[in-house]
Design a protein around this motif. Structure first.
Motif, mmCIF file in Angstrom:
data_model
loop_
_atom_site.group_PDB
_atom_site.id
_atom_site.type_symbol
_atom_site.label_atom_id
_atom_site.label_comp_id
_atom_site.label_asym_id
_atom_site.label_seq_id
_atom_site.Cartn_x
_atom_site.Cartn_y
_atom_site.Cartn_z
ATOM 1 N N HIS A 24 -4.786 3.281 -0.730
ATOM 2 C CA HIS A 24 -3.453 3.106 -1.307
ATOM 3 C C HIS A 24 -2.484 4.214 -0.903
ATOM 4 O O HIS A 24 -1.482 4.446 -1.578
ATOM 5 C CB HIS A 24 -3.550 3.018 -2.837
ATOM 6 N N MET A 59 4.821 -7.165 1.337
ATOM 7 C CA MET A 59 3.590 -7.804 0.838
ATOM 8 C C MET A 59 2.456 -7.659 1.839
ATOM 9 O O MET A 59 1.296 -7.498 1.440
ATOM 10 C CB MET A 59 3.851 -9.270 0.530
ATOM 11 N N MET A 109 1.285 3.622 -0.953
ATOM 12 C CA MET A 109 1.891 3.002 -2.146
ATOM 13 C C MET A 109 3.408 3.266 -2.264
ATOM 14 O O MET A 109 4.166 2.336 -2.517
ATOM 15 C CB MET A 109 1.189 3.453 -3.427
ATOM 16 N N GLY A 132 1.151 -4.355 1.171
ATOM 17 C CA GLY A 132 0.406 -4.381 -0.105
ATOM 18 C C GLY A 132 -0.969 -4.990 0.078
ATOM 19 O O GLY A 132 -1.978 -4.459 -0.418
ATOM 20 N N LEU A 133 -1.022 -6.105 0.784
ATOM 21 C CA LEU A 133 -2.309 -6.765 1.026
ATOM 22 C C LEU A 133 -3.227 -5.868 1.849
ATOM 23 O O LEU A 133 -4.428 -5.778 1.574
ATOM 24 C CB LEU A 133 -2.077 -8.103 1.757
ATOM 25 N N HIS A 181 5.160 0.945 0.178
ATOM 26 C CA HIS A 181 5.111 -0.444 -0.310
ATOM 27 C C HIS A 181 6.092 -0.627 -1.476
ATOM 28 O O HIS A 181 6.873 -1.579 -1.501
ATOM 29 C CB HIS A 181 3.671 -0.764 -0.737
ATOM 30 N N ALA A 182 6.069 0.337 -2.438
ATOM 31 C CA ALA A 182 6.914 0.205 -3.639
ATOM 32 C C ALA A 182 8.393 0.161 -3.238
ATOM 33 O O ALA A 182 9.161 -0.668 -3.731
ATOM 34 C CB ALA A 182 6.659 1.370 -4.594
ATOM 35 N N MET A 191 9.361 -3.080 -1.443
ATOM 36 C CA MET A 191 9.476 -4.198 -2.385
ATOM 37 C C MET A 191 10.714 -4.090 -3.271
ATOM 38 O O MET A 191 11.467 -5.041 -3.396
ATOM 39 C CB MET A 191 8.220 -4.301 -3.276
ATOM 40 N N VAL A 192 10.925 -2.921 -3.890
ATOM 41 C CA VAL A 192 12.031 -2.865 -4.857
ATOM 42 C C VAL A 192 13.376 -2.508 -4.212
ATOM 43 O O VAL A 192 14.379 -3.173 -4.480
ATOM 44 C CB VAL A 192 11.726 -1.962 -6.074
ATOM 45 N N TRP A 213 13.375 -5.615 -0.924
ATOM 46 C CA TRP A 213 13.425 -7.017 -1.381
ATOM 47 C C TRP A 213 14.324 -7.196 -2.615
ATOM 48 O O TRP A 213 15.274 -7.974 -2.600
ATOM 49 C CB TRP A 213 11.994 -7.520 -1.621
ATOM 50 N N VAL A 214 14.053 -6.429 -3.695
ATOM 51 C CA VAL A 214 14.786 -6.678 -4.949
ATOM 52 C C VAL A 214 16.260 -6.270 -4.831
ATOM 53 O O VAL A 214 17.157 -7.061 -5.145
ATOM 54 C CB VAL A 214 14.105 -5.988 -6.160
ATOM 55 N N MET A 223 -3.191 -2.632 1.944
ATOM 56 C CA MET A 223 -3.681 -1.531 1.090
ATOM 57 C C MET A 223 -4.807 -2.038 0.186
ATOM 58 O O MET A 223 -5.816 -1.365 -0.019
ATOM 59 C CB MET A 223 -2.549 -0.992 0.188
ATOM 60 N N ALA A 224 -4.593 -3.231 -0.392
ATOM 61 C CA ALA A 224 -5.593 -3.782 -1.320
ATOM 62 C C ALA A 224 -6.906 -4.050 -0.590
ATOM 63 O O ALA A 224 -7.987 -3.732 -1.096
ATOM 64 C CB ALA A 224 -5.051 -5.063 -1.950
HETATM 65 C C1 HEM Z 1 0.990 -9.814 -1.885
HETATM 66 C C2 HEM Z 1 1.501 -9.218 -2.941
HETATM 67 C C3 HEM Z 1 1.231 -7.770 -3.293
HETATM 68 C C4 HEM Z 1 0.134 -6.984 -3.112
HETATM 69 C C5 HEM Z 1 -1.195 -7.360 -2.470
HETATM 70 C C6 HEM Z 1 0.439 -5.670 -3.669
HETATM 71 C C7 HEM Z 1 -0.428 -4.589 -3.676
HETATM 72 C C8 HEM Z 1 -0.168 -3.384 -4.263
HETATM 73 C C9 HEM Z 1 -1.089 -2.272 -4.310
HETATM 74 C C10 HEM Z 1 -2.510 -2.274 -3.749
HETATM 75 C C11 HEM Z 1 -0.461 -1.251 -4.957
HETATM 76 C C12 HEM Z 1 -1.041 0.147 -5.252
HETATM 77 C C13 HEM Z 1 -1.508 0.222 -6.680
HETATM 78 C C14 HEM Z 1 -2.052 1.589 -7.025
HETATM 79 O O1 HEM Z 1 -2.507 2.339 -6.147
HETATM 80 O O2 HEM Z 1 -2.001 1.972 -8.236
HETATM 81 C C15 HEM Z 1 0.871 -1.704 -5.306
HETATM 82 C C16 HEM Z 1 1.814 -0.940 -5.983
HETATM 83 C C17 HEM Z 1 3.100 -1.368 -6.239
HETATM 84 N N1 HEM Z 1 3.640 -2.593 -5.959
HETATM 85 FE FE1 HEM Z 1 2.700 -4.130 -5.022
HETATM 86 N N2 HEM Z 1 1.725 -5.686 -4.163
HETATM 87 C C18 HEM Z 1 2.246 -6.949 -3.955
HETATM 88 C C19 HEM Z 1 3.511 -7.392 -4.308
HETATM 89 C C20 HEM Z 1 4.477 -6.616 -4.917
HETATM 90 C C21 HEM Z 1 5.794 -7.087 -5.292
HETATM 91 C C22 HEM Z 1 6.286 -8.526 -5.092
HETATM 92 C C23 HEM Z 1 6.453 -6.035 -5.853
HETATM 93 C C24 HEM Z 1 7.843 -5.930 -6.404
HETATM 94 C C25 HEM Z 1 8.802 -6.830 -6.241
HETATM 95 C C26 HEM Z 1 5.532 -4.911 -5.824
HETATM 96 C C27 HEM Z 1 5.842 -3.652 -6.296
HETATM 97 C C28 HEM Z 1 4.944 -2.623 -6.382
HETATM 98 C C29 HEM Z 1 5.281 -1.323 -6.973
HETATM 99 C C30 HEM Z 1 6.625 -0.916 -7.567
HETATM 100 C C31 HEM Z 1 4.129 -0.540 -6.875
HETATM 101 C C32 HEM Z 1 3.965 0.912 -7.351
HETATM 102 C C33 HEM Z 1 3.450 0.869 -8.775
HETATM 103 C C34 HEM Z 1 3.302 2.264 -9.353
HETATM 104 O O3 HEM Z 1 4.183 3.117 -9.141
HETATM 105 O O4 HEM Z 1 2.281 2.491 -10.036
HETATM 106 N N3 HEM Z 1 4.369 -5.290 -5.229
HETATM 107 N N4 HEM Z 1 1.019 -3.000 -4.885
#
Ligand code: HEM
Ligand code: HEM
Length: 138
Positions: free
Chosen positions: A32, A20, A35, A23-24, A38-39, A42-43, A46-47, A26-27
């Protein structure tokens, strides 16, 4: 929760915080590029570690297997190497690819080991389950 279940859940919580944070970042930076890192944190981090933790918690016959400890360490070490090298790869360091590939194959092997541990515990004859404490937790 105890033994490998507790180990996996501890690992999962660490991954959730690191993932996270990434993720924060990147946001907030609107960059990104990380990504996939991060993905996977997370999966896969974490998962999946949480799923392993709850499975071992619910099925003592699997948790008590010595192979479960091997599964934990193979998963933990290979996933940490995977996440670190993914971060480096998407940061532009392409030379880490062989290490990332090897770590991914080890993580896959650990998942095959989990399949064996889980399915053999679940499909064990009922009498053997009682001896291992399975029915006590049903
Ligand atoms: C503080 C919480 C979070 C933030 C700020 C965050 C932020 C982001 C950002 C900025 C992206 C890139 C999106 C893009 O470029 O299209 C992303 C993608 C992704 N995030 Fe997070 N995320 C968070 C929590 C989570 C959690 C809890 C999970 C899963 C349990 C998760 C799973 C994913 C996945 C799988 C992708 C890739 C999606 C794709 O393939 O299009 N994220 N996230
Ligand atoms: C041996 C382990 C694994 C390898 C080698 C692997 C490899 C890959 C690759 C090459 C991509 C495409 C990335 C891109 O387009 O830039 C990807 C995406 C993805 N993988 Fe995996 N993966 C693995 C395990 C997993 C697991 C266990 C999960 C889920 C539990 C998962 C979830 C995802 C998701 C959600 C995406 C889309 C996010 C993105 O586009 O970055 N992967 N994976």
């Amino acid at each position: 929760m105890q033994g490998v279940a507790r180990n996996f859940f501890t690992l999962a919580v660490i991954y959730s915080i690191i993932g996270m944070t990434l993720g924060l970042s990147m946001a907030m930076s609107h960059d990104h590029a990380q990504m996939p890192t991060h993905a996977h944190i997370m999966v896969l981090g974490w998962v999946m570690s949480s799923v392993f933790a709850f499975f071992y918690h619910l099925v003592p016959a699997a948790r008590n297997s010595r192979l479960a400890v091997v599964h934990f360490w193979l998963s933990a070490i290979s996933s940490v190497v995977m996440m670190a090298t993914l971060y480096m790869l998407y940061g532009g360091n392409l030379s880490v690819e062989p290490v990332l590939g090897t770590a991914s194959l080890v993580f896959f092997a650990a998942t095959l080991l989990f399949a064996w541990i889980a399915l053999s515990a679940l499909w064990r004859p009922a009498g053997a389950g009682v001896a291992n404490g399975v029915t006590a937790n049903r």
